[in-house]
Enzyme design. Sequence first.
Site, PDB file in Angstrom:
ATOM      1  N   ASP A 118      36.201  43.333  43.774  1.00 54.27           N
ATOM      2  CA  ASP A 118      37.376  43.484  44.630  1.00 54.27           C
ATOM      3  C   ASP A 118      38.584  43.790  43.758  1.00 54.27           C
ATOM      4  O   ASP A 118      39.711  43.552  44.121  1.00 54.27           O
ATOM      5  CB  ASP A 118      37.598  42.208  45.439  1.00 54.27           C
ATOM      6  CG  ASP A 118      38.636  42.399  46.531  1.00 54.27           C
ATOM      7  OD1 ASP A 118      38.787  43.536  47.015  1.00 54.27           O
ATOM      8  OD2 ASP A 118      39.308  41.425  46.886  1.00 54.27           O
ATOM      9  N   ASP A 178      40.985  36.928  35.601  1.00 51.95           N
ATOM     10  CA  ASP A 178      40.903  38.278  35.071  1.00 51.95           C
ATOM     11  C   ASP A 178      39.446  38.538  34.732  1.00 51.95           C
ATOM     12  O   ASP A 178      38.842  37.805  33.936  1.00 51.95           O
ATOM     13  CB  ASP A 178      41.792  38.386  33.831  1.00 51.95           C
ATOM     14  CG  ASP A 178      41.812  39.786  33.236  1.00 51.95           C
ATOM     15  OD1 ASP A 178      40.882  40.577  33.503  1.00 51.95           O
ATOM     16  OD2 ASP A 178      42.748  40.087  32.496  1.00 51.95           O
ATOM     17  N   CYS A 179      38.858  39.561  35.287  1.00 44.95           N
ATOM     18  CA  CYS A 179      37.417  39.773  35.148  1.00 44.95           C
ATOM     19  C   CYS A 179      36.998  40.225  33.754  1.00 44.95           C
ATOM     20  O   CYS A 179      35.874  39.949  33.337  1.00 44.95           O
ATOM     21  CB  CYS A 179      36.913  40.765  36.184  1.00 44.95           C
ATOM     22  SG  CYS A 179      37.407  42.470  35.874  1.00 44.95           S
TER      23      CYS A 179
END
Length: 129
Positions: free
Chosen positions: A44, A23-24
Amino acid sequence: MRRACGSILDSLEGDCYKIIVSDCVPVLKKFIEEGNMFDYVINDLTGIPLSTEPEEDSAWEFLRSVLDMSIKVLRPSGKYLTLAGCVNLTESLRLYEEELGKLSCPVAFTKREADMPFLMGQYPFISSP
């Protein structure tokens, strides 16, 4: 991907790279706190929201947040890359470009289109120069 990338993706970490699959949001927050900087950030995560009301749409708010955090961990000479959505979404693309002007630091960007057969159409890619 082997045809396009050779054996580089056989390992998520090498001498000069590390691919993080996570999870960014918490990862970006951690990197900002630690002062980590990167040569490349590839988004992305999500496309440009379809809504043309960026001030009222939580998807735009989320996109702005991730974009701003991504720019904060990018070296001044680094590159940020993202697939921007379908070329037919002209209003959303225009709004995205406006959002780039609202970030915490100034950014320059280029846009190019490429045929994406698996997505059945032309798609713009936006990157820092």
